[in-house]
Design an enzyme around this catalytic site. Structure first.
Site, PDB file in Angstrom:
ATOM      1  CG  ASP A  47      -1.799   1.208   1.294  1.00 12.47           C
ATOM      2  OD1 ASP A  47      -2.804   1.185   0.562  1.00 12.47           O
ATOM      3  OD2 ASP A  47      -1.501   2.177   2.022  1.00 12.47           O
ATOM      4  CE1 TYR A  52       0.316   7.618   2.948  1.00 14.35           C
ATOM      5  CE2 TYR A  52       0.753   5.392   2.176  1.00 14.35           C
ATOM      6  CZ  TYR A  52      -0.082   6.309   2.779  1.00 14.35           C
ATOM      7  OH  TYR A  52      -1.311   5.901   3.231  1.00 14.35           O
ATOM      8  CE  LYS A  77      -3.926   4.617   0.447  1.00 16.75           C
ATOM      9  NZ  LYS A  77      -2.511   4.484   0.827  1.00 16.75           N
ATOM     10  CG  HIS A 110      -4.756   9.541   0.512  1.00 17.48           C
ATOM     11  ND1 HIS A 110      -3.410   9.434   0.268  1.00 17.48           N
ATOM     12  CD2 HIS A 110      -4.925   9.118   1.784  1.00 17.48           C
ATOM     13  CE1 HIS A 110      -2.795   8.952   1.343  1.00 17.48           C
ATOM     14  NE2 HIS A 110      -3.694   8.761   2.281  1.00 17.48           N
ATOM     15  CB  SER A 147      -8.547   6.072   1.181  1.00 19.12           C
ATOM     16  OG  SER A 147      -7.905   6.162   2.415  1.00 19.12           O
ATOM     17  CG  ASN A 148      -9.144   8.400   5.195  1.00 27.01           C
ATOM     18  OD1 ASN A 148      -9.102   7.838   6.281  1.00 27.01           O
ATOM     19  ND2 ASN A 148      -8.075   8.566   4.442  1.00 27.01           N
ATOM     20  CD1 TRP A 195      -6.874   4.566   6.602  1.00 25.03           C
ATOM     21  CD2 TRP A 195      -5.650   5.230   8.360  1.00 25.03           C
ATOM     22  NE1 TRP A 195      -7.378   5.764   7.042  1.00 25.03           N
ATOM     23  CE2 TRP A 195      -6.636   6.204   8.118  1.00 25.03           C
ATOM     24  CE3 TRP A 195      -4.760   5.450   9.407  1.00 25.03           C
ATOM     25  CZ2 TRP A 195      -6.789   7.361   8.878  1.00 25.03           C
ATOM     26  CZ3 TRP A 195      -4.884   6.601  10.167  1.00 25.03           C
ATOM     27  CH2 TRP A 195      -5.884   7.535   9.908  1.00 25.03           C
ATOM     28  CB  SER A 196      -3.428   3.246  11.944  1.00 24.90           C
ATOM     29  OG  SER A 196      -2.482   4.224  11.639  1.00 24.90           O
ATOM     30  N   PRO A 197      -3.679  -0.456  11.395  1.00 22.56           N
ATOM     31  CG  PRO A 197      -2.816  -2.384  10.375  1.00 22.56           C
ATOM     32  CD  PRO A 197      -2.862  -0.884  10.228  1.00 22.56           C
ATOM     33  CE  LYS A 238       7.303   1.904   8.854  1.00 16.64           C
ATOM     34  NZ  LYS A 238       7.983   2.388  10.071  1.00 16.64           N
ATOM     35  CB  SER A 239       6.915  -3.774  10.815  1.00 12.56           C
ATOM     36  OG  SER A 239       7.986  -3.970  11.710  1.00 12.56           O
ATOM     37  CG  ASN A 248       3.264  -7.243  12.175  1.00 11.39           C
ATOM     38  OD1 ASN A 248       3.144  -7.580  13.357  1.00 11.39           O
ATOM     39  ND2 ASN A 248       3.753  -6.074  11.814  1.00 11.39           N
TER      40      ASN A 248
HETATM   41  N1  LIG Z   1      -5.453   5.925   3.844  1.00 10.78           N
HETATM   42  C1  LIG Z   1      -4.936   6.663   4.802  1.00 10.78           C
HETATM   43  O1  LIG Z   1      -5.350   7.811   5.046  1.00 10.78           O
HETATM   44  C2  LIG Z   1      -3.837   6.094   5.627  1.00 10.78           C
HETATM   45  C3  LIG Z   1      -3.407   6.756   6.790  1.00 10.78           C
HETATM   46  C4  LIG Z   1      -2.389   6.183   7.536  1.00 10.78           C
HETATM   47  C5  LIG Z   1      -1.805   4.982   7.133  1.00 10.78           C
HETATM   48  N2  LIG Z   1      -2.215   4.377   5.967  1.00 10.78           N
HETATM   49  C6  LIG Z   1      -1.618   3.096   5.504  1.00 10.78           C
HETATM   50  O2  LIG Z   1      -1.686   2.143   6.563  1.00 10.78           O
HETATM   51  C7  LIG Z   1      -0.379   1.676   6.842  1.00 10.78           C
HETATM   52  C8  LIG Z   1      -0.232   1.305   8.298  1.00 10.78           C
HETATM   53  O3  LIG Z   1      -0.574   2.384   9.139  1.00 10.78           O
HETATM   54  P1  LIG Z   1       0.461   3.065  10.154  1.00 10.78           P
HETATM   55  O4  LIG Z   1       1.821   2.948   9.587  1.00 10.78           O
HETATM   56  O5  LIG Z   1      -0.092   4.383  10.475  1.00 10.78           O
HETATM   57  O6  LIG Z   1       0.285   2.243  11.492  1.00 10.78           O
HETATM   58  P2  LIG Z   1       0.408   0.730  12.019  1.00 10.78           P
HETATM   59  O7  LIG Z   1       0.750  -0.213  10.935  1.00 10.78           O
HETATM   60  O8  LIG Z   1      -0.798   0.514  12.836  1.00 10.78           O
HETATM   61  O9  LIG Z   1       1.604   0.864  13.018  1.00 10.78           O
HETATM   62  C9  LIG Z   1       2.925   1.009  12.588  1.00 10.78           C
HETATM   63  C10 LIG Z   1       3.784   1.137  13.838  1.00 10.78           C
HETATM   64  O10 LIG Z   1       3.644  -0.050  14.630  1.00 10.78           O
HETATM   65  C11 LIG Z   1       4.919  -0.621  14.861  1.00 10.78           C
HETATM   66  N3  LIG Z   1       4.805  -2.067  14.747  1.00 10.78           N
HETATM   67  C12 LIG Z   1       4.654  -2.802  13.625  1.00 10.78           C
HETATM   68  N4  LIG Z   1       4.580  -4.103  13.901  1.00 10.78           N
HETATM   69  C13 LIG Z   1       4.700  -4.218  15.247  1.00 10.78           C
HETATM   70  C14 LIG Z   1       4.709  -5.319  16.130  1.00 10.78           C
HETATM   71  N5  LIG Z   1       4.570  -6.550  15.692  1.00 10.78           N
HETATM   72  N6  LIG Z   1       4.859  -5.056  17.473  1.00 10.78           N
HETATM   73  C15 LIG Z   1       5.001  -3.808  17.921  1.00 10.78           C
HETATM   74  N7  LIG Z   1       4.983  -2.714  17.119  1.00 10.78           N
HETATM   75  C16 LIG Z   1       4.838  -2.922  15.782  1.00 10.78           C
HETATM   76  C17 LIG Z   1       5.833  -0.067  13.793  1.00 10.78           C
HETATM   77  O11 LIG Z   1       7.133   0.031  14.306  1.00 10.78           O
HETATM   78  P3  LIG Z   1       8.434  -0.304  13.432  1.00 10.78           P
HETATM   79  O12 LIG Z   1       8.259   0.383  12.103  1.00 10.78           O
HETATM   80  O13 LIG Z   1       9.535   0.248  14.241  1.00 10.78           O
HETATM   81  O14 LIG Z   1       8.525  -1.794  13.289  1.00 10.78           O
HETATM   82  C18 LIG Z   1       5.237   1.314  13.516  1.00 10.78           C
HETATM   83  O15 LIG Z   1       5.751   2.252  14.427  1.00 10.78           O
HETATM   84  C19 LIG Z   1       0.539   2.815   6.394  1.00 10.78           C
HETATM   85  O16 LIG Z   1       1.881   2.416   6.264  1.00 10.78           O
HETATM   86  C20 LIG Z   1      -0.143   3.238   5.122  1.00 10.78           C
HETATM   87  O17 LIG Z   1       0.190   2.347   4.074  1.00 10.78           O
HETATM   88  C21 LIG Z   1      -3.232   4.913   5.224  1.00 10.78           C
END
Ligand SMILES: NC(=O)c1ccc[n+]([C@@H]2O[C@H](COP(=O)([O-])OP(=O)(O)OC[C@H]3O[C@@H](n4cnc5c(N)ncnc54)[C@H](OP(=O)(O)O)[C@@H]3O)[C@@H](O)[C@H]2O)c1
Length: 292
Positions: A47, A52, A77, A110, A147-148, A195-197, A238-239, A248
């Site tokens: 994604d 980004y 997006k 987006h 999205s959103n 997103w931000s799962p 994301k990690s 994950n």
């Molecule tokens: N459509 C939209 O408006 C929108 C908005 C936001 C995000 N997104 C999409 O959604 C994706 C994911 O969202 P996000 O990046 O905001 O949040 P996320 O995936 O919920 O959280 C990412 C954070 O969690 C940490 N993490 C990952 N795996 C972990 C684990 N197993 N244990 C502990 N911590 C862990 C990561 O750290 P590390 O990186 O240090 O491993 C990172 O800091 C984005 O990358 C993007 O593609 C879309």
């Protein structure tokens, strides 16, 4: 679903894997390192978004991998400042160029509004969607979506569109499961992506999390991701590390009970990012004009 490579079928028949890799901030060091690691860890569904700044790195990492483009599922997006019929055509061309590909697997709008006070958003969404429909009909993108978008934004589009959206990508995790929007999407055959799962870890200290991670003997991240998978929602974690990337994906060896799923779905609001399409962003209770 038994592995991240198992697929849902979108309302146009396209197969989409049940877990993706999110690339927001995945090239903060301006290199392909994290995305290369994710490919090595087994992810094939990525994604990204023009906003980004990771499209270029994703394209490079895919080429460096030597794995055929056809084995990947790529979503990108169109950003708030790129909306409108002509503007979206230009944005799409830039995205293909950044990625170094001649088609996308998925292209999304987006956000439904460039700013919360944007009065003409209904027409802007319709114009932007018209461009997406053209890319789809021309075979340049295999699926199109949103999205959103909340139900009232989607209603406007459904009233005017020729092709109904296939997905909607929403903030979604225990503590912010947007039940009304998810239910609406299910009723309209629109697949939801989360997103931000993991909620970037903001709910990990919640008492229900402490109880259930102990009960199922899993990490809080796995609890969140399994929650999405069990609800038929595609998580996009994301990690940055190989260990977490593997962790994950390990979501298919345990099951959250029906009762605990309801408890997670109805827990008090927790871990919300502060983003809402119709409001200025909220930072820990303070509303600010700056939104991203
Ligand atoms: N459509 C939209 O408006 C929108 C908005 C936001 C995000 N997104 C999409 O959604 C994706 C994911 O969202 P996000 O990046 O905001 O949040 P996320 O995936 O919920 O959280 C990412 C954070 O969690 C940490 N993490 C990952 N795996 C972990 C684990 N197993 N244990 C502990 N911590 C862990 C990561 O750290 P590390 O990186 O240090 O491993 C990172 O800091 C984005 O990358 C993007 O593609 C879309």
């Amino acid at each position: 679903m038994k592995s991240i490579h198992d697929c849902y079928t979108l309302n146009n028949g396209v197969q989409i894997p049940c877990v993706a890799f999110g690339t927001y901030k995945a090239a903060a060091d301006e290199s392909t390192k994290v995305i290369r690691l994710a490919i090595e860890a087994g992810y094939r569904y990525f994604d990204t978004a023009s906003f980004y700044g990771t499209e270029k790195y994703l394209g490079e990492a895919i080429r460096e991998s030597g794995i055929p483009r056809s084995e990947f599922f790529i979503t990108s997006k169109v950003w708030k400042t790129e909306m409108g019929y002509e503007e979206t055509k230009e944005a799409f061309a830039r995205t293909l160029d950044n990625l170094g590909t001649d088609y996308l697997d998925q292209y999304l709008i987006h956000w439904p509004l460039p700013t919360p006070d944007y009065a003409e958003w209904k027409q802007l969404d319709v114009d932007t969607w018209k461009a997406l429909e053209e890319f789809y009909k021309a075979g340049k993108v295999r699926s199109i979506g949103l999205s959103n978008f909340l139900p009232h934004h989607i209603e406007n589009l459904l009233e005017h569109c020729e092709i109904a959206p296939m997905v909607d990508q929403l903030e979604y995790h225990p503590g912010y499961a947007q039940e009304a929007a998810v239910q609406y999407c299910k009723e309209h055959d629109i697949l939801v992506q989360a997103w931000s799962p993991i909620g970037r870890g903001r709910m990990f200290g919640d008492p229900l999390f402490l109880e259930l991670t102990e009960k199922y003997q899993v990490s809080p991240a796995k609890l969140c991701l399994r929650f999405a998978v069990q609800n038929g929602v595609i998580p996009l974690p994301k990690s940055s590390t190989a260990e977490r990337m593997k962790e994950n994906q390990d979501l298919f060896s345990f099951e959250i009970s029906k009762e605990d799923m309801y408890r997670l779905r109805t827990m008090p609001q927790s871990g919300w990012s502060g983003e809402h399409p119709d409001r200025a962003r909220v930072y820990e209770g303070i509303e600010k004009e700056i939104r991203n």
